[in-house]
Write a protein that holds these residues in place. Structure first.
Motif, short mmCIF file in Angstrom:
data_model
loop_
_atom_site.label_atom_id
_atom_site.label_comp_id
_atom_site.label_asym_id
_atom_site.label_seq_id
_atom_site.Cartn_x
_atom_site.Cartn_y
_atom_site.Cartn_z
N TRP A 1 0.82 -1.21 0.00
CA TRP A 1 0.00 0.00 0.00
C TRP A 1 0.86 1.26 0.00
O TRP A 1 0.61 2.21 -0.76
CB TRP A 1 -0.94 -0.01 1.21
CG TRP A 1 -1.97 1.09 1.15
CD1 TRP A 1 -3.17 1.04 0.52
CD2 TRP A 1 -1.86 2.40 1.73
NE1 TRP A 1 -3.82 2.25 0.67
CE2 TRP A 1 -3.04 3.11 1.40
CE3 TRP A 1 -0.87 3.05 2.48
CZ2 TRP A 1 -3.27 4.42 1.81
CZ3 TRP A 1 -1.09 4.36 2.88
CH2 TRP A 1 -2.28 5.03 2.53
N LYS B 1 2.58 1.88 -3.26
CA LYS B 1 1.64 2.35 -4.27
C LYS B 1 1.24 3.80 -4.01
O LYS B 1 1.36 4.65 -4.88
CB LYS B 1 0.39 1.46 -4.26
CG LYS B 1 -0.66 1.86 -5.30
CD LYS B 1 -0.24 1.38 -6.68
CE LYS B 1 -1.24 1.82 -7.74
NZ LYS B 1 -1.20 3.26 -8.00
N GLU B 2 0.75 4.08 -2.81
CA GLU B 2 0.14 5.39 -2.54
C GLU B 2 1.16 6.47 -2.18
O GLU B 2 0.92 7.65 -2.42
CB GLU B 2 -0.88 5.26 -1.40
CG GLU B 2 -1.95 4.20 -1.63
CD GLU B 2 -2.85 4.52 -2.83
OE1 GLU B 2 -2.89 5.67 -3.26
OE2 GLU B 2 -3.52 3.59 -3.31
N SER C 1 4.18 1.58 -9.80
CA SER C 1 3.21 0.78 -10.55
C SER C 1 3.20 -0.64 -9.98
O SER C 1 4.09 -1.01 -9.21
CB SER C 1 3.59 0.74 -12.02
OG SER C 1 4.76 -0.03 -12.20
N TYR C 2 2.21 -1.43 -10.38
CA TYR C 2 2.14 -2.83 -9.91
C TYR C 2 3.44 -3.57 -10.26
O TYR C 2 3.99 -4.31 -9.45
CB TYR C 2 0.94 -3.55 -10.56
CG TYR C 2 -0.41 -3.18 -9.97
CD1 TYR C 2 -0.64 -1.93 -9.41
CD2 TYR C 2 -1.46 -4.08 -9.98
CE1 TYR C 2 -1.87 -1.59 -8.88
CE2 TYR C 2 -2.71 -3.76 -9.45
CZ TYR C 2 -2.90 -2.51 -8.91
OH TYR C 2 -4.13 -2.18 -8.39
N ARG D 1 -1.30 -7.30 -6.85
CA ARG D 1 -2.71 -6.96 -7.04
C ARG D 1 -3.53 -7.46 -5.84
O ARG D 1 -4.34 -6.73 -5.28
CB ARG D 1 -3.21 -7.59 -8.34
CG ARG D 1 -4.38 -6.88 -8.98
CD ARG D 1 -4.48 -7.24 -10.44
NE ARG D 1 -4.44 -8.68 -10.68
CZ ARG D 1 -3.76 -9.26 -11.65
NH1 ARG D 1 -3.06 -8.53 -12.48
NH2 ARG D 1 -3.78 -10.57 -11.80
N ARG E 1 -6.46 -2.57 0.90
CA ARG E 1 -7.47 -1.52 0.74
C ARG E 1 -8.79 -1.94 1.37
O ARG E 1 -9.48 -1.14 2.01
CB ARG E 1 -7.67 -1.22 -0.74
CG ARG E 1 -6.56 -0.35 -1.31
CD ARG E 1 -6.68 -0.26 -2.81
NE ARG E 1 -5.75 0.72 -3.35
CZ ARG E 1 -5.45 0.81 -4.64
NH1 ARG E 1 -6.01 -0.02 -5.51
NH2 ARG E 1 -4.60 1.72 -5.07
N SER F 1 -10.67 -2.32 -6.96
CA SER F 1 -9.35 -1.77 -6.62
C SER F 1 -8.48 -1.69 -7.86
O SER F 1 -7.81 -0.68 -8.12
CB SER F 1 -8.70 -2.65 -5.53
OG SER F 1 -7.32 -2.39 -5.45
N ASP G 1 -6.97 1.70 -10.30
CA ASP G 1 -5.58 1.95 -10.70
C ASP G 1 -5.38 1.89 -12.20
O ASP G 1 -4.54 2.60 -12.74
CB ASP G 1 -4.64 0.93 -10.03
CG ASP G 1 -4.52 1.16 -8.54
OD1 ASP G 1 -4.62 2.32 -8.12
OD2 ASP G 1 -4.33 0.17 -7.80
N THR G 2 -6.13 0.99 -12.86
CA THR G 2 -5.83 0.73 -14.27
C THR G 2 -6.96 1.12 -15.22
O THR G 2 -6.73 1.23 -16.42
CB THR G 2 -5.54 -0.77 -14.49
OG1 THR G 2 -6.75 -1.50 -14.21
CG2 THR G 2 -4.43 -1.26 -13.57
N THR H 1 -8.23 6.57 -0.92
CA THR H 1 -7.15 7.20 -1.68
C THR H 1 -6.96 8.65 -1.24
O THR H 1 -5.83 9.12 -1.07
CB THR H 1 -7.46 7.16 -3.19
OG1 THR H 1 -7.66 5.79 -3.57
CG2 THR H 1 -6.33 7.75 -4.00
#
Lengths: 194, 148, 202
Positions: A151, A154-155, A160-161, A176, A183, C18, C22-23, C49
């Motif tokens: 998390w 990402k935030e 990116s993933y 993912r 979340r 989710s 993002d995508t 977020t």
């Protein structure tokens, strides 16, 4: 002096130009970049490592790596996200080293050393404070470590993933899944306190 | 090619590689710094530099840091001793005290001249022993950049 | 209660939402417009977020500025390798000696001369041609950022002259040309914004 770019001329210069200079060997330009993005790097590293002392070590390592690898940066204007990516990687390395060193568990990481939030504080106590930030902090601190790292990367670090997968050495599918679980838990805990 | 006098000390201090008839590099460092236009003596290897704040401290420091000592090497084939020096040179005011400080202005000591003067100083320092000087200028710093 | 569960009643999951966030990828995009469960779920994720951005802002403010002592400590202990580039030969008085200056040192010289031009800051510098061979014709290229509204063009000729003089004095290169390219125009008043970094009294 009537020169509009003096005295802090490099402070006014766009990232890409500073990167070019630093790649040519100009330490002053690199220092300007470090001062420009150091606070953001520190904030991200602190969320991941749990303390400013550790964060500062991480930022220093990330800057040394950045100096060495500046010429590999394809898009000089993207130096900010690149620095945050390096900060994320060095933070995770640091946590791995600490775990190996400690021998067992990651108690410090989970409880997050004080300012990351106290897991013991009940919903009522937090609700009094009312802020969504406070409840987020507390919920973050209770998250399983691997989810929390996903998390934050990402935030906070804006990765990116695929980049998170590289940093954590796991598959993109795992990223993912972990991110979604993080979340879901965070949303649930924050809604409980609304 | 040349090799260090004591190959086993490759990771140690270059300055400790001396022979009995060679002066200590710490003295040599002082000699080099005394050449007009020289602002710094850099470590022979590996090459590194501090950020500007620290670099200034290095220049003004009286005490040489261990890694800053020049490298003295003896040729493996028994040829003359080679002395390798990496220096920083001033492009501006401090390059030639009392002379004009504007870069490119006649009177400022040019970098090639400084390098040749350093080579001469090295040879003179080891005289009467014959040595070969290797001088590399790794930094030409302009004082006129920020005005202090 | 619209408390989100992993599996929504419509059959979709929060994990899908989710990922969508993002995508932008979702198997049935039109479903999202009409499904109240999914919309509630997305709202919750968006609030998270937003809270995350707010937390980052807080953390960033708490981390301090780039002019604080912690940053100075980090900078002071950084060891950065020099970037020497190519070795440029210098004539020696004694044929056995080998005198050189590094390409990196000449870059620094060029930058400092360009930086001394009012309203200008040097960017990338290059020496085109084989600098390791004495007498080879070398072309210098310098990128430059100039301050918006500053009458730089008058200075360009002067800068070219200053560079030629400095290179003649501090190198033995055969300079065939000096190309100056303006790559950026900086607005000093606007550029101040990103890093105000006021020193907090402690």
């Amino acid at each position: 002096m009537t020169d509009p770019l003096v005295p802090d001329r490099l402070d006014l210069v766009p990232d890409a130009l500073l990167v070019s200079r630093a790649a040519d060997g100009d330490t002053a330009a690199f220092e300007t970049l470090a001062r420009r993005y150091g606070p953001l790097m520190r904030a991200c590293a602190r969320r991941l490592t749990g303390s400013y002392a550790d964060a500062d070590d991480v930022v220093q390592e990330a800057l040394v790596q950045a100096w060495k690898q500046l010429d590999t940066l394809r898009e000089p204007g993207a130096v900010k996200s690149w620095l945050l990516r390096l900060t994320g990687s060095r933070s995770i390395d640091f946590l791995r080293r600490r775990r190996n060193h400690a021998g067992f568990g990651d108690i410090d990481e989970v409880s997050g050393k004080g300012d990351v939030g106290s897991p013991e504080a009940g919903p009522e106590a937090k609700a009094v404070q009312g802020s969504s930030i406070e409840s987020l902090k507390a919920a973050l601190a209770r998250l399983p470590e691997e989810q929390r790292r996903c998390w934050v990367l990402k935030e906070f670090n804006g990765q990116s993933y695929d980049q998170i997968a590289q940093t954590l050495n796991i598959s993109t599918a795992s990223v993912r899944g972990r991110l979604a679980r993080a979340r879901i838990t965070l949303v649930r805990e924050m809604e409980e306190w609304r | 090619m040349s090799t260090p006098v004591q190959p086993s000390a490759a990771d140690g201090l270059p300055g400790q590689r001396t022979t009995s008839d060679v002066q200590l590099p710490v003295d040599l460092r002082r000699v080099i710094l005394a050449v007009p236009g020289v602002t710094e003596v850099f470590p022979s290897r590996p090459l590194w530099q501090r950020l500007p704040a620290r670099a200034a401290a290095l220049i003004t420091s009286d005490e040489p840091q261990d890694q800053d000592l020049p490298l003295v090497e003896k040729r493996s084939d028994g040829g003359p001793t080679e002395v390798s020096v990496r220096i920083g040179v001033s492009a501006g005011k401090s390059g030639a005290p009392g002379l004009s400080g504007v870069p490119g202005t006649p009177g400022t000591l040019g970098t090639p001249d400084v390098a040749r003067a350093v080579a001469a100083a090295v040879r003179n320092h080891f005289s009467p022993e014959q040595v070969v000087a290797r001088v590399s200028v790794v930094r030409i710093a302009g004082d006129f950049l920020t005005g202090g | 209660m619209s408390m989100p569960n992993d599996n929504l009643e419509c059959g979709h999951t929060l994990e899908e939402l989710s990922l969508y966030l993002d995508t932008g990828e979702f198997a049935d995009p039109r479903h999202l417009e009409t499904c109240p469960d999914c919309r509630n779920g997305l709202d919750s994720l968006r609030r998270l977020t937003a809270a995350g951005s707010e937390l980052l802002s807080n953390d960033l403010a708490a981390a301090g500025s780039g002019n604080d002592p912690w940053m100075k400590n980090i900078l002071a202990s950084l060891k950065l390798e020099l970037r020497p580039g190519r070795d440029i030969p210098l004539r020696s008085d004694d044929p056995a000696d080998r005198l050189t200056e590094t390409e990196g040192s000449v870059f620094a010289l060029i930058r400092s001369v360009a930086d001394a031009t009012p309203g200008a800051v040097a960017g990338k510098v290059r020496l085109h041609g084989d600098v390791t061979v004495p007498g080879e014709p070398i072309t210098v290229s310098v990128d430059l950022a100039v301050a918006f509204g500053h009458p730089f063009m008058r200075s360009a000729a002067a800068l070219r002259l200053d560079l030629a003089k400095a290179l003649a004095r501090h190198t033995e290169l055969n300079i065939a040309g000096i190309d100056i390219t303006i790559t950026d125009v900086i607005d000093p008043s606007a550029a101040q914004a990103p890093d105000p970094a006021p020193q907090e009294e402690s």
